[in-house]
Design a protein around this motif. Structure first.
Motif, PDB file in Angstrom:
ATOM      1  N   LEU A   1     -33.025  25.266 -56.471  1.00  0.00           N
ATOM      2  CA  LEU A   1     -33.300  26.647 -56.070  1.00  0.00           C
ATOM      3  C   LEU A   1     -34.763  27.000 -56.317  1.00  0.00           C
ATOM      4  O   LEU A   1     -35.432  27.580 -55.455  1.00  0.00           O
ATOM      5  CB  LEU A   1     -32.393  27.602 -56.847  1.00  0.00           C
ATOM      6  CG  LEU A   1     -30.894  27.490 -56.562  1.00  0.00           C
ATOM      7  CD1 LEU A   1     -30.110  28.320 -57.566  1.00  0.00           C
ATOM      8  CD2 LEU A   1     -30.579  27.926 -55.139  1.00  0.00           C
ATOM      9  N   ALA A   2     -35.261  26.657 -57.498  1.00  0.00           N
ATOM     10  CA  ALA A   2     -36.643  26.976 -57.840  1.00  0.00           C
ATOM     11  C   ALA A   2     -37.629  26.222 -56.961  1.00  0.00           C
ATOM     12  O   ALA A   2     -38.728  26.717 -56.675  1.00  0.00           O
ATOM     13  CB  ALA A   2     -36.906  26.670 -59.309  1.00  0.00           C
ATOM     14  N   LEU A   3     -37.257  25.018 -56.510  1.00  0.00           N
ATOM     15  CA  LEU A   3     -38.161  24.169 -55.726  1.00  0.00           C
ATOM     16  C   LEU A   3     -37.811  24.153 -54.243  1.00  0.00           C
ATOM     17  O   LEU A   3     -38.249  23.267 -53.507  1.00  0.00           O
ATOM     18  CB  LEU A   3     -38.125  22.743 -56.277  1.00  0.00           C
ATOM     19  CG  LEU A   3     -38.694  22.577 -57.689  1.00  0.00           C
ATOM     20  CD1 LEU A   3     -38.392  21.194 -58.239  1.00  0.00           C
ATOM     21  CD2 LEU A   3     -40.200  22.839 -57.692  1.00  0.00           C
ATOM     22  N   ALA A   4     -37.033  25.109 -53.807  1.00  0.00           N
ATOM     23  CA  ALA A   4     -36.625  25.170 -52.397  1.00  0.00           C
ATOM     24  C   ALA A   4     -37.849  25.168 -51.487  1.00  0.00           C
ATOM     25  O   ALA A   4     -38.819  25.891 -51.712  1.00  0.00           O
ATOM     26  CB  ALA A   4     -35.793  26.424 -52.155  1.00  0.00           C
ATOM     27  N   GLY A   5     -37.798  24.306 -50.479  1.00  0.00           N
ATOM     28  CA  GLY A   5     -38.877  24.251 -49.508  1.00  0.00           C
ATOM     29  C   GLY A   5     -40.060  23.393 -49.893  1.00  0.00           C
ATOM     30  O   GLY A   5     -41.003  23.274 -49.109  1.00  0.00           O
ATOM     31  N   THR A   6     -40.029  22.761 -51.060  1.00  0.00           N
ATOM     32  CA  THR A   6     -41.177  21.959 -51.500  1.00  0.00           C
ATOM     33  C   THR A   6     -41.041  20.483 -51.135  1.00  0.00           C
ATOM     34  O   THR A   6     -42.019  19.746 -51.198  1.00  0.00           O
ATOM     35  CB  THR A   6     -41.342  22.053 -53.020  1.00  0.00           C
ATOM     36  OG1 THR A   6     -40.189  21.488 -53.673  1.00  0.00           O
ATOM     37  CG2 THR A   6     -41.507  23.504 -53.461  1.00  0.00           C
ATOM     38  N   GLY A   7     -39.836  20.031 -50.808  1.00  0.00           N
ATOM     39  CA  GLY A   7     -39.620  18.625 -50.505  1.00  0.00           C
ATOM     40  C   GLY A   7     -39.303  17.776 -51.723  1.00  0.00           C
ATOM     41  O   GLY A   7     -39.102  16.561 -51.595  1.00  0.00           O
ATOM     42  N   VAL A   8     -39.251  18.365 -52.912  1.00  0.00           N
ATOM     43  CA  VAL A   8     -38.911  17.605 -54.118  1.00  0.00           C
ATOM     44  C   VAL A   8     -37.412  17.294 -54.114  1.00  0.00           C
ATOM     45  O   VAL A   8     -36.582  18.165 -53.818  1.00  0.00           O
ATOM     46  CB  VAL A   8     -39.279  18.398 -55.387  1.00  0.00           C
ATOM     47  CG1 VAL A   8     -38.784  17.677 -56.632  1.00  0.00           C
ATOM     48  CG2 VAL A   8     -40.785  18.603 -55.455  1.00  0.00           C
ATOM     49  N   ARG A   9     -37.074  16.052 -54.435  1.00  0.00           N
ATOM     50  CA  ARG A   9     -35.676  15.636 -54.488  1.00  0.00           C
ATOM     51  C   ARG A   9     -35.209  15.594 -55.933  1.00  0.00           C
ATOM     52  O   ARG A   9     -35.887  15.037 -56.802  1.00  0.00           O
ATOM     53  CB  ARG A   9     -35.502  14.243 -53.866  1.00  0.00           C
ATOM     54  CG  ARG A   9     -34.043  13.790 -53.788  1.00  0.00           C
ATOM     55  CD  ARG A   9     -33.915  12.387 -53.227  1.00  0.00           C
ATOM     56  NE  ARG A   9     -34.315  11.364 -54.185  1.00  0.00           N
ATOM     57  CZ  ARG A   9     -33.850  10.110 -54.202  1.00  0.00           C
ATOM     58  NH1 ARG A   9     -32.984   9.715 -53.281  1.00  0.00           N
ATOM     59  NH2 ARG A   9     -34.268   9.248 -55.099  1.00  0.00           N
ATOM     60  N   VAL A  10     -34.036  16.179 -56.190  1.00  0.00           N
ATOM     61  CA  VAL A  10     -33.431  16.132 -57.520  1.00  0.00           C
ATOM     62  C   VAL A  10     -32.278  15.142 -57.478  1.00  0.00           C
ATOM     63  O   VAL A  10     -31.378  15.241 -56.631  1.00  0.00           O
ATOM     64  CB  VAL A  10     -32.921  17.522 -57.953  1.00  0.00           C
ATOM     65  CG1 VAL A  10     -32.247  17.440 -59.318  1.00  0.00           C
ATOM     66  CG2 VAL A  10     -34.068  18.524 -57.989  1.00  0.00           C
ATOM     67  N   ALA A  11     -32.311  14.156 -58.375  1.00  0.00           N
ATOM     68  CA  ALA A  11     -31.264  13.135 -58.454  1.00  0.00           C
ATOM     69  C   ALA A  11     -30.595  13.232 -59.812  1.00  0.00           C
ATOM     70  O   ALA A  11     -31.272  13.345 -60.837  1.00  0.00           O
ATOM     71  CB  ALA A  11     -31.860  11.740 -58.244  1.00  0.00           C
ATOM     72  N   VAL A  12     -29.274  13.171 -59.829  1.00  0.00           N
ATOM     73  CA  VAL A  12     -28.527  13.315 -61.074  1.00  0.00           C
ATOM     74  C   VAL A  12     -27.722  12.055 -61.348  1.00  0.00           C
ATOM     75  O   VAL A  12     -27.108  11.473 -60.447  1.00  0.00           O
ATOM     76  CB  VAL A  12     -27.607  14.558 -61.023  1.00  0.00           C
ATOM     77  CG1 VAL A  12     -26.641  14.499 -59.860  1.00  0.00           C
ATOM     78  CG2 VAL A  12     -26.849  14.721 -62.332  1.00  0.00           C
ATOM     79  N   CYS A  13     -27.770  11.616 -62.607  1.00  0.00           N
ATOM     80  CA  CYS A  13     -27.048  10.415 -63.033  1.00  0.00           C
ATOM     81  C   CYS A  13     -25.828  10.828 -63.845  1.00  0.00           C
ATOM     82  O   CYS A  13     -25.940  11.575 -64.819  1.00  0.00           O
ATOM     83  CB  CYS A  13     -27.960   9.524 -63.878  1.00  0.00           C
ATOM     84  SG  CYS A  13     -27.121   8.091 -64.583  1.00  0.00           S
ATOM     85  N   ASP A  14     -24.655  10.345 -63.453  1.00  0.00           N
ATOM     86  CA  ASP A  14     -23.424  10.656 -64.179  1.00  0.00           C
ATOM     87  C   ASP A  14     -23.455  10.071 -65.590  1.00  0.00           C
ATOM     88  O   ASP A  14     -24.110   9.048 -65.842  1.00  0.00           O
ATOM     89  CB  ASP A  14     -22.211  10.107 -63.439  1.00  0.00           C
ATOM     90  CG  ASP A  14     -21.869  10.923 -62.203  1.00  0.00           C
ATOM     91  OD1 ASP A  14     -21.978  12.157 -62.274  1.00  0.00           O
ATOM     92  OD2 ASP A  14     -21.506  10.321 -61.177  1.00  0.00           O
TER      93      ASP A  14
END
Length: 422
Positions: A372-385
């Motif tokens: 949400l904070a980085l919307a529109g910037t192209g940054v990808r958030v990846a989460v590890c279980d």
């Protein structure tokens, strides 16, 4: 449940209680759409050194302070909290024309913790709140055996006059005790991370308020002693004919109690105030305090960080404010990662930049808030279980299911299903 159609005019006295930097950030996010904007800053004065690409929060190293009798003194600032050169200091935003007027709609009460890192971040968030025109009252709520009595005594008058009370942590015993004093008809819970999901679910099911990583264990002596206060707080947080309850959250809320208004937090204030950030080619990793809370085994966590860093080209590790110095030293020594102790919540750090094109995280609040904070910037958030094998023998029986739910309900993230040690 959708929010009420149209908010009434701001009550004359709104009181917010916060105990962490993220809670204060979310109070600021909540205040703007609810008509409590304070004095809009119209002058930018550069009072901090650094190379930040635009106006932003005070730096941890040398930002001029706004005189305030409730602000903690300089010795509270830990040297370890100062940002490394890779996270530039920012220009301090100050409002022209002096302090906020005495009839400002929002007063933020900081129930200060003892942890130096948290205190440092809270000080900087308090500056931002003042810059927005809100009043901030700093309480040394845990500064000794008599501190709680002095704090509660000093706040009783404000609580009884408040028309609306905003809180960041309904599980806090401090907050629950303060709720027994207030006569406010409007109660608001702003995000305190993933705990918000559990709070709403417990309220909907009529359960006692217990943090997720403690649920399933036997109540201790303190729990039993405090049970009447906790029960009273739960009743007060249940909507009634003379009481309205709002939850302001960026987290997925599925079990909504009857009568509770849920309002979405999309981090509009953060995006309007900071950035867009400069994006680097590498990857960054977000740390977690799951080891410190006894949920995840330390050695397993170290192995997972090492493996992820090698596989994804991670160069920086943004430490959680509760991570121990010993653990961070081991991470730096054994992985070669640059350890960064942010001076503000990560949503603001990432938004002001520079930040990696990919951000890796374990299940935590940031897998919901960073997109949400980085919307529109192209940054990808990846989460590890979190692999079940990483859990300690002391972890709550609900730990795995809760952490999987945090990951599974996250939107706009890339999911890494498993990490195998190198």
């Amino acid at each position: 449940m959708s929010p009420r159609a149209g908010h009434p005019g701001p009550p004359s006295r709104t009181l917010a209680f916060v105990e962490s930097p993220v809670q204060l950030l979310n109070v600021l996010e909540w205040a703007r759409p609810h008509g409590l904007r304070g004095g809009e800053p119209d002058v930018l004065r550069e009072t901090g050194a650094g190379t930040g690409a635009g106006p932003g929060p005070a730096s941890a190293a040398g930002a001029a302070a706004v005189p305030d009798p409730h602000r903690p003194s300089a010795p509270d600032r830990p040297p370890a909290a100062e940002p490394l050169p890779s996270v530039p200091a920012q220009v301090r935003r100050t409002a022209a024309g002096g302090p906020a007027p005495a009839d400002a709609g929002l007063t933020v009460v900081v129930l200060s913790p003892t942890d130096p890192m948290t205190r440092g971040q809270l000080r900087r968030m308090a500056d931002l709140a003042r810059d927005e025109g809100h009043r901030v009252r700093w309480e040394e709520a845990r500064g000794g055996a008599t501190a709680p009595f002095a704090t509660i005594g000093g706040l009783t008058g404000l609580l009884r006059r408040a028309d609306r009370v905003v809180m960041g942590d309904p599980f806090s015993r401090y907050v629950q005790l303060l709720l027994t004093i207030t006569r406010a008809r409007d109660l608001v819970v702003v995000d305190d991370g993933t705990a918000t999901m559990e709070f709403v679910a417990q309220l909907a099911r009529g359960e006692r308020l217990v943090r997720w990583h403690r649920k399933g264990g036997r109540p201790g002596p303190r729990d039993l002693l405090f049970a009447p206060v906790s029960s009273s707080a739960r009743r007060r947080l249940t909507p009634g004919d003379r009481r309205r309850v709002e939850v302001f959250s960026s987290m997925p809320v599925t079990e909504v109690p009857d009568g509770v208004t849920v309002t979405a937090n999309d981090f509009a204030w953060t995006r309007a105030r900071f950035g867009p950030p400069r994006i680097t080619k590498g990857a960054d990793m977000v740390g977690t305090s799951l080891v410190e809370t006894g949920v995840v085994d330390g050695e397993r966590y170290l192995d997972a960080v090492r493996t992820l860093a090698k596989a994804h080209g991670v160069t920086r590790y943004f430490a959680h404010r509760r991570e121990s110095t010993e653990k961070l030293h081991r991470l730096a020594t054994e992985t070669g990662l640059e350890i960064v102790r942010p001076d503000l919540p990560l949503e603001l750090i990432a938004r002001r930049g520079p930040i990696g094109r990919t951000i890796l995280s374990f299940p935590s609040t940031v897998v919901h808030t960073l997109p949400l904070a980085l919307a529109g910037t192209g940054v990808r958030v990846a989460v590890c279980d979190i692999d079940p094998a990483w859990l300690t023998d002391h972890a709550s029986p609900r730990a795995q299911g809760f952490l999987s739910g945090v990951t599974g309900t996250a939107r706009d993230v890339h999911r890494l299903t498993r990490v195998s040690p190198a």
